[in-house]
Design an enzyme around this catalytic site. Structure first.
Site, PDB file in Angstrom:
ATOM      1  N   HIS A 307      29.636 -68.774   8.940  1.00  9.00           N
ATOM      2  CA  HIS A 307      29.778 -67.834   7.941  1.00  9.00           C
ATOM      3  C   HIS A 307      28.357 -67.526   7.529  1.00  9.00           C
ATOM      4  O   HIS A 307      27.432 -67.991   7.520  1.00  9.00           O
ATOM      5  CB  HIS A 307      30.386 -68.368   6.745  1.00  9.00           C
ATOM      6  CG  HIS A 307      31.087 -67.596   5.711  1.00  9.00           C
ATOM      7  ND1 HIS A 307      30.317 -66.968   4.897  1.00  9.00           N
ATOM      8  CD2 HIS A 307      32.391 -66.954   5.666  1.00  9.00           C
ATOM      9  CE1 HIS A 307      31.032 -66.020   3.837  1.00  9.00           C
ATOM     10  NE2 HIS A 307      32.182 -66.198   4.410  1.00  9.00           N
ATOM     11  N   ASP A 364      39.351 -68.985   7.701  1.00 12.53           N
ATOM     12  CA  ASP A 364      40.270 -68.708   8.600  1.00 12.53           C
ATOM     13  C   ASP A 364      40.469 -69.699   9.865  1.00 12.53           C
ATOM     14  O   ASP A 364      41.531 -69.331  10.687  1.00 12.53           O
ATOM     15  CB  ASP A 364      40.147 -67.348   9.298  1.00 12.53           C
ATOM     16  CG  ASP A 364      40.520 -66.255   8.053  1.00 12.53           C
ATOM     17  OD1 ASP A 364      41.617 -66.550   7.553  1.00 12.53           O
ATOM     18  OD2 ASP A 364      39.802 -65.329   7.960  1.00 12.53           O
TER      19      ASP A 364
HETATM   20  N1  ACO Z   1      30.177 -69.649  17.634  1.00 10.59           N
HETATM   21  C1  ACO Z   1      28.991 -69.943  18.292  1.00 10.59           C
HETATM   22  N2  ACO Z   1      27.781 -69.504  17.904  1.00 10.59           N
HETATM   23  C2  ACO Z   1      27.756 -69.056  16.478  1.00 10.59           C
HETATM   24  C3  ACO Z   1      29.060 -68.710  15.882  1.00 10.59           C
HETATM   25  C4  ACO Z   1      30.375 -69.187  16.478  1.00 10.59           C
HETATM   26  N3  ACO Z   1      31.116 -68.926  15.790  1.00 10.59           N
HETATM   27  N4  ACO Z   1      28.613 -68.074  14.683  1.00 10.59           N
HETATM   28  C5  ACO Z   1      27.374 -68.103  14.676  1.00 10.59           C
HETATM   29  N5  ACO Z   1      26.836 -68.321  16.032  1.00 10.59           N
HETATM   30  C6  ACO Z   1      25.418 -68.780  16.438  1.00 10.59           C
HETATM   31  C7  ACO Z   1      24.886 -67.431  16.777  1.00 10.59           C
HETATM   32  O1  ACO Z   1      24.959 -67.149  18.160  1.00 10.59           O
HETATM   33  C8  ACO Z   1      23.503 -67.408  16.225  1.00 10.59           C
HETATM   34  O2  ACO Z   1      22.780 -68.437  17.273  1.00 10.59           O
HETATM   35  P1  ACO Z   1      21.229 -68.101  17.477  1.00 10.59           P
HETATM   36  O3  ACO Z   1      20.249 -68.457  16.304  1.00 10.59           O
HETATM   37  O4  ACO Z   1      20.928 -69.089  18.704  1.00 10.59           O
HETATM   38  O5  ACO Z   1      21.068 -66.782  18.014  1.00 10.59           O
HETATM   39  C9  ACO Z   1      23.394 -68.538  15.236  1.00 10.59           C
HETATM   40  O6  ACO Z   1      24.511 -69.066  15.145  1.00 10.59           O
HETATM   41  C10 ACO Z   1      23.574 -67.316  13.721  1.00 10.59           C
HETATM   42  O7  ACO Z   1      24.619 -66.532  13.936  1.00 10.59           O
HETATM   43  P2  ACO Z   1      24.523 -64.961  13.169  1.00 10.59           P
HETATM   44  O8  ACO Z   1      25.708 -64.356  14.052  1.00 10.59           O
HETATM   45  O9  ACO Z   1      23.257 -64.648  13.116  1.00 10.59           O
HETATM   46  O10 ACO Z   1      25.369 -65.155  11.906  1.00 10.59           O
HETATM   47  P3  ACO Z   1      25.740 -64.172  10.982  1.00 10.59           P
HETATM   48  O11 ACO Z   1      25.667 -64.651   9.549  1.00 10.59           O
HETATM   49  O12 ACO Z   1      25.350 -63.048  11.297  1.00 10.59           O
HETATM   50  O13 ACO Z   1      27.351 -64.216  11.407  1.00 10.59           O
HETATM   51  C11 ACO Z   1      29.675 -64.559  11.504  1.00 10.59           C
HETATM   52  C12 ACO Z   1      28.488 -64.778  10.807  1.00 10.59           C
HETATM   53  C13 ACO Z   1      29.514 -63.290  11.955  1.00 10.59           C
HETATM   54  C14 ACO Z   1      30.853 -65.069  10.525  1.00 10.59           C
HETATM   55  C15 ACO Z   1      29.466 -65.486  12.665  1.00 10.59           C
HETATM   56  O14 ACO Z   1      29.332 -67.104  12.200  1.00 10.59           O
HETATM   57  C16 ACO Z   1      30.844 -65.323  13.594  1.00 10.59           C
HETATM   58  O15 ACO Z   1      30.772 -64.762  14.511  1.00 10.59           O
HETATM   59  N6  ACO Z   1      31.891 -66.262  13.588  1.00 10.59           N
HETATM   60  C17 ACO Z   1      32.987 -66.225  14.241  1.00 10.59           C
HETATM   61  C18 ACO Z   1      34.004 -65.214  13.540  1.00 10.59           C
HETATM   62  C19 ACO Z   1      34.561 -65.591  12.614  1.00 10.59           C
HETATM   63  O16 ACO Z   1      34.966 -66.612  12.525  1.00 10.59           O
HETATM   64  N7  ACO Z   1      34.455 -64.867  11.423  1.00 10.59           N
HETATM   65  C20 ACO Z   1      35.057 -64.911  10.374  1.00 10.59           C
HETATM   66  C21 ACO Z   1      34.307 -65.185   9.238  1.00 10.59           C
HETATM   67  S1  ACO Z   1      35.017 -65.649   7.420  1.00 10.59           S
HETATM   68  C22 ACO Z   1      35.676 -64.110   7.167  1.00 10.59           C
HETATM   69  O17 ACO Z   1      35.291 -62.881   7.416  1.00 10.59           O
HETATM   70  C23 ACO Z   1      36.892 -64.188   6.332  1.00 10.59           C
END
Ligand code: ACO
Length: 428
Positions: A307, A364
């Site tokens: 998140h 979720d």
């Molecule tokens: N699975 C694997 N790796 C992940 C995940 C994941 N679900 N989420 C983040 N990471 C990793 C990224 O690859 C990144 O790694 P790095 O530092 O080696 O490059 C690090 O964790 C940080 O991730 P970011 O994408 O920079 O974090 P951000 O805050 O931008 O993204 C987000 C948040 C979009 C929710 C992300 O965690 C994600 O894509 N999750 C999966 C989709 C999801 O469940 N979305 C629902 C969110 S809740 C909502 O909207 C109601």
């Protein structure tokens, strides 16, 4: 806060005031940054940018706190009804009995949707994604209520709010009914908000349908948990579109579209599809953990994990995880996917990749399991989220208007070609 932020650039010093929110969030006020220094800030994804000052929802991502108008999400989810929470978000206070009766009655009386909207709906393919239909029909509502274009008509705003709250569940059920080849159901205004929705979803003309109170209560909790989440992607979209003085329906329709994305509200559908895939492939959660750890090469993310703001735990996920256990037990549903989800969560929470990146289950991760147990099909999950988020979007749109915020218009750092000489097509 008496502090000021000092900035030295190009040999000159500038001072910017700081400010502090009621929960001690601190900010630099850089409203005059460009005027004073000639610089703008670059903040991809707005990770550090406060776009507004808001009195609606407080969340503390480090401590896992979420409150609507000062009330904890735990209290609201266990003690309030969704419509009470909607009123709280939109009007700022919990309603008195009289206020609630007026609000609820008004919503009851507006559940019917103009029959001409049905003609628009009939033009969609039978297998259209319900989110595509939802955003289109919400946008179409502005054509049916042209007084919504009048930005000065304060009084009619309440009417549009009531219409949206009342009609969104009605419209939402249409796609589902048609995907089954069943006739759509009209609302029944002797039913409360959630039972009315369930009746439109599941009743058939050929047999009686009785709303199960366990199902209605579970949905009540889910909708409350989704009702607002401060300046997330869809809410910021609603505020940004509304800042151009676009009407409420158009602004909310844009929010529905933003919510649909799999990184945002669309994640709930992705989660259940992922869990199904794991189950059908033999239940090897570690394979998926490994794929997610190599996200850069596999492009795979563990949906329902991570998140932008919560970096410890998502308080909504805690409530939902417990609710999933309770609801499945009460309904006597044995969903093997719940066990897969628990196994995946445990494996991830013990894995250095997820621990070091502070990736935890989000709202979720478990919500889809409950929706499934309630009989809601997978492609309707994000629609459920939209019904829950509607009062939050409305509250944020209304606040933005009342605060007379300027049109939202970010800057950029241009990296394209500098001035080039145009050559006519024969010379190219
Ligand atoms: N699975 C694997 N790796 C992940 C995940 C994941 N679900 N989420 C983040 N990471 C990793 C990224 O690859 C990144 O790694 P790095 O530092 O080696 O490059 C690090 O964790 C940080 O991730 P970011 O994408 O920079 O974090 P951000 O805050 O931008 O993204 C987000 C948040 C979009 C929710 C992300 O965690 C994600 O894509 N999750 C999966 C989709 C999801 O469940 N979305 C629902 C969110 S809740 C909502 O909207 C109601």
């Amino acid at each position: 806060m008496a502090n000021a932020a000092e900035l030295t650039v190009d040999g000159k010093s500038y001072s910017f005031p700081t400010l502090e929110g009621s929960e001690h969030e601190k900010a630099f006020d850089i409203s005059n940054l460009r005027d004073q220094t000639g610089y703008v800030t670059l903040d991809r994804g707005y990770k550090n940018t406060g776009a507004t000052q808001s009195g609606i929802t407080f969340l503390d991502g480090e401590e896992g706190i979420l409150r609507y108008r000062g009330y904890s999400i735990e209290d609201l989810a266990s003690k309030a009804s969704f419509l009470e929470v909607a009123y709280l978000l939109i009007y700022g206070e919990l309603p008195t009995q009289d206020e609630f009766a007026t609000f609820e009655t008004a919503i009851r009386r507006h559940t019917l949707v103009n029959e001409d909207m049905r003609k628009i709906f009939d033009g969609f393919p039978v297998n259209a994604h319900p989110m595509a239909v939802l955003s289109s029909l919400v946008s179409a509502m502005s054509a049916f209520y042209p007084d919504s274009y009048d930005d000065t008509a304060e009084a009619s705003t309440d009417q549009h709010i009531i219409r949206l709250m009342a009609k969104l569940p009605t419209i939402a059920t249409w796609s589902y009914k048609r995907s089954l080849g069943h006739p759509i159901n009209y609302p029944k205004n002797n039913l409360d908000y959630i039972p009315n929705f369930l009746n439109m979803m599941f009743a058939l003309p050929v047999e009686d349908y009785k709303v199960d109170p366990v199902v209605a209560e579970a949905l009540n909790v889910l909708l409350i948990l989704h009702a607002d989440h401060e300046q997330n992607c869809s809410t910021s979209t609603v505020r940004l579109v509304g800042s151009s003085k676009a009407n409420l329906y158009s602004s909310i329709s844009a929010g529905v579209s933003a919510l649909w994305g799999p990184l945002h509200g669309g994640a709930n559908q992705e989660v259940i599809e992922m869990l199904e895939e794991i189950k059908n492939g033999g239940g090897d959660v570690n394979k998926y953990i490994d794929m997610a750890k190599n996200a850069k090469t596999t492009g795979f993310r563990l949906f329902g994990f991570g998140h932008r703001v919560y970096k410890n735990f998502d308080p909504r996920a805690r409530i939902i995880k417990k609710a999933a256990d309770d609801v499945l037990a009460k309904l006597g549903v044995n969903d093997p996917v719940l066990e897969i989800a628990k196994g995946l969560e445990e494996a991830a929470l013990n894995d250095e990749y997820f621990v070091s990146r502070k990736l935890y289950p989000n709202v979720d991760f478990y919500s889809g399991i409950i929706y499934r147990a309630l009989g809601i099909p997978t492609n309707m999950f994000t629609v459920m989220f939209a019904i829950g988020r509607l009062p939050g979007w409305i509250a944020q749109w209304k606040e933005m208007r009342e605060q007379k915020e300027p049109i939202g218009r970010p800057r950029q750092i241009y990296t394209g070609a500098t001035l080039r000489e145009f050559k006519s097509i024969e010379q190219r």
